[in-house]
Design a protein around this motif. Structure first.
Motif, short mmCIF file in Angstrom:
data_model
loop_
_atom_site.label_atom_id
_atom_site.label_comp_id
_atom_site.label_asym_id
_atom_site.label_seq_id
_atom_site.Cartn_x
_atom_site.Cartn_y
_atom_site.Cartn_z
N GLN A 237 0.81 -1.21 0.00
CA GLN A 237 0.00 0.00 0.00
C GLN A 237 0.86 1.28 0.00
N ALA A 238 2.06 1.16 -0.50
CA ALA A 238 2.98 2.31 -0.49
C ALA A 238 2.39 3.52 -1.18
N ILE A 239 1.65 3.31 -2.26
CA ILE A 239 1.12 4.46 -3.01
C ILE A 239 0.13 5.26 -2.16
N ALA A 240 -0.55 4.60 -1.24
CA ALA A 240 -1.48 5.31 -0.36
C ALA A 240 -0.72 6.28 0.55
N ILE A 241 0.49 5.89 0.96
CA ILE A 241 1.35 6.78 1.75
C ILE A 241 1.71 8.01 0.93
N PHE A 242 2.16 7.79 -0.31
CA PHE A 242 2.52 8.92 -1.17
C PHE A 242 1.34 9.86 -1.39
N GLU A 243 0.19 9.28 -1.67
CA GLU A 243 -0.99 10.09 -1.98
C GLU A 243 -1.50 10.86 -0.77
N ALA A 244 -1.22 10.37 0.42
CA ALA A 244 -1.64 11.08 1.63
C ALA A 244 -0.64 12.16 2.02
N VAL A 245 0.65 11.84 1.94
CA VAL A 245 1.69 12.75 2.42
C VAL A 245 1.98 13.90 1.46
N MET A 246 2.09 13.60 0.19
CA MET A 246 2.61 14.59 -0.76
C MET A 246 1.74 15.84 -0.89
N PRO A 247 0.41 15.72 -1.01
CA PRO A 247 -0.39 16.95 -1.10
C PRO A 247 -0.30 17.82 0.16
N ILE A 248 -0.22 17.17 1.33
CA ILE A 248 -0.08 17.94 2.57
C ILE A 248 1.23 18.71 2.57
N HIS A 249 2.31 18.04 2.18
CA HIS A 249 3.61 18.71 2.12
C HIS A 249 3.54 19.95 1.22
N GLU A 250 2.94 19.80 0.05
CA GLU A 250 2.90 20.93 -0.88
C GLU A 250 2.07 22.09 -0.31
N GLU A 251 0.98 21.77 0.38
CA GLU A 251 0.17 22.83 0.98
C GLU A 251 0.91 23.54 2.12
N ILE A 252 1.61 22.77 2.93
CA ILE A 252 2.36 23.38 4.03
C ILE A 252 3.47 24.28 3.49
N ARG A 253 4.13 23.84 2.41
CA ARG A 253 5.18 24.68 1.82
C ARG A 253 4.59 25.98 1.26
N LYS A 254 3.37 25.94 0.75
CA LYS A 254 2.72 27.17 0.28
C LYS A 254 2.42 28.10 1.45
#
Length: 292
Positions: free
Chosen positions: A101-118
Motif C-alpha cells: 500500500q505504499a502508493i497510499a502513503i505517497f498520496e496522503a503525504v505529498m499533497p499535505i507537504h505541498e500545501e504546508i510549503r505554500k
C-alpha cells in the motif's frame, strides 16, 4: 524570534514530521515505535490545539478546511487503530508495515507537504515585507529541506515504479502480449505513480544543476516506460532503472546530509526560543526522522 518566525518554525517542524511518514513506504527490517507514536501525537496536536497551523487553517476558508481534512485522513490511514498499512504489534514493541500500500502513503503525504510549503512561502513573504524575518537560519533550512524532500520522495517512488513496471511486463508476458484485468490494474497503478512524480516536479522550487541531474534522467526513464521515448541504443529497462536509481540515491544521500546539518541545530534553537516566549520549557515528543 517573533510571532512570524515562530509560526514558520512551527510549520517547518510539522512538515518534516508529515514527510517522515514516508518512512512507511520504505522496506526496512524494523521501525522505531517511539518515533511512530511521537509523529502521531505531533500531528494530532497541530490540528487540535491552539497552534499556528490550526489558526492559519481556521482563517483560510475552504482551503484551510480541506487541509485539515487531508491531515485527518493521514492520521486515520497511518496513525490510527483502523490503519491497514501500519500496525503496532500486540506487545507494543514492533511495527508491521504493508508495503503493497505504499502508493497510499505517497498520496496522503505529498499533497499535505505541498500545501504546508505554500503556507510557509506566504508567511515568509509577509515576514520579509514587514521586516520581521529575524531568524537567519530559516531560508537555509527551507532550501536544504526542499532538496532532501525532492530526492527522498522521488527515490521511494522510483523503487515502486521499478517493481510495478516489472510486474506489468510479467503480466503481459504471461498473457502472451495480451491486455488482461491484472495488467490493466497495474497500468492504472503506474499512472497514479506518474501523476505523483509530476506533482512533485510541478511544485518543486529546486532549480540548481544538481536537481536537474536527477530529475531529467528520471523523467526520461518514465517516458521510456510509457512508450513515449526510445531506450538508448544497447540498453534495456534493467540497465536504465539501475543507472537512474544510482543517481537518485546519491543525490538524496548528499542532500540528506546537508539538511541534517542545519535542521537539528535549528530545531534546538527553535525549542529554546519558544520556551523563552512561553516562559517555560515545554515537554515535546521527539521524532528522529526517516533515513533515506
Amino acid at each position: 524570534m517573533n510571532n512570524y518566525t515562530a509560526a514558520i518554525g512551527s510549520f517547518i517542524r510539522f512538515d518534516v514530521v508529515v514527510f517522515n511518514t514516508l518512512e512507511y513506504a520504505m522496506k526496512k527490517d524494523n521501525y522505531d515505535v517511539n518515533a511512530y507514536r511521537a509523529r502521531k501525537e505531533i500531528i494530532k496536536t497541530e490540528i487540535t490545539q491552539n497552534t499556528p497551523l490550526k489558526n492559519c487553517c481556521e482563517h483560510s476558508g475552504e482551503a484551510g478546511t480541506k487541509l485539515i481534512e487531508k491531515i485527518n485522513e493521514l492520521l486515520d490511514l497511518v496513525y490510527s487503530e483502523n490503519s491497514t498499512i501500519v500496525r503496532i504489534t500486540q506487545d507494543g514493541n514492533e511495527i508491521r508495515v504493508d508495503y503493497s500500500q505504499a502508493i497510499a502513503i505517497f498520496e496522503a503525504v505529498m499533497p499535505i507537504h505541498e500545501e504546508i510549503r505554500k503556507i510557509i512561502a506566504s508567511h515568509m513573504v509577509a515576514a520579509n515585507n514587514e521586516k520581521k524575518m529575524d531568524e537567519e537560519m530559516i531560508p537555509d533550512v527551507l532550501n536544504k529541506e526542499e532538496y532532501f524532500y525532492r530526492g527522498l520522495v522521488n527515490m521511494l517512488m522510483l523503487e515502486e515504479l521499478d517493481h510495478q513496471f516489472a510486474e506489468y511486463n510479467k503480466a503481459r508476458q504471461e498473457a502472451k502480449g495480451g491486455i488482461t484485468a491484472q495488467s490493466n490494474f497495474i497500468q492504472q497503478y503506474i499512472n497514479r505513480l506518474v501523476g505523483l512524480f509530476r506533482l512533485s516536479r510541478d511544485n518543486a522550487s529546486a532549480r540548481n544543476t544538481e536537481y536537474y541531474e536527477m530529475i531529467d534522467p528520471l523523467f526520461a526513464l518514465i517516458e521510456m516506460t510509457g512508450g513515449r521515448r526510445d531506450l538508448p541504443a544497447g540498453k534495456n529497462f534493467g540497465d536504465m532503472f539501475i543507472s537512474v536509481k544510482k543517481v537518485v540515491r546519491e543525490k538524496t544521500a548528499k542532500w540528506e546530509g546537508e539538511w541534517n546539518q542545519v535542521y537539528g541545530p535549528f530545531m534546538k534553537h527553535f525549542a529554546e526560543q519558544i520556551a523563552k516566549m512561553q516562559g517555560a520549557v515545554p515537554e515535546q515528543p521527539k521524532d528522529e526522522g526517516a533515513d533515506a
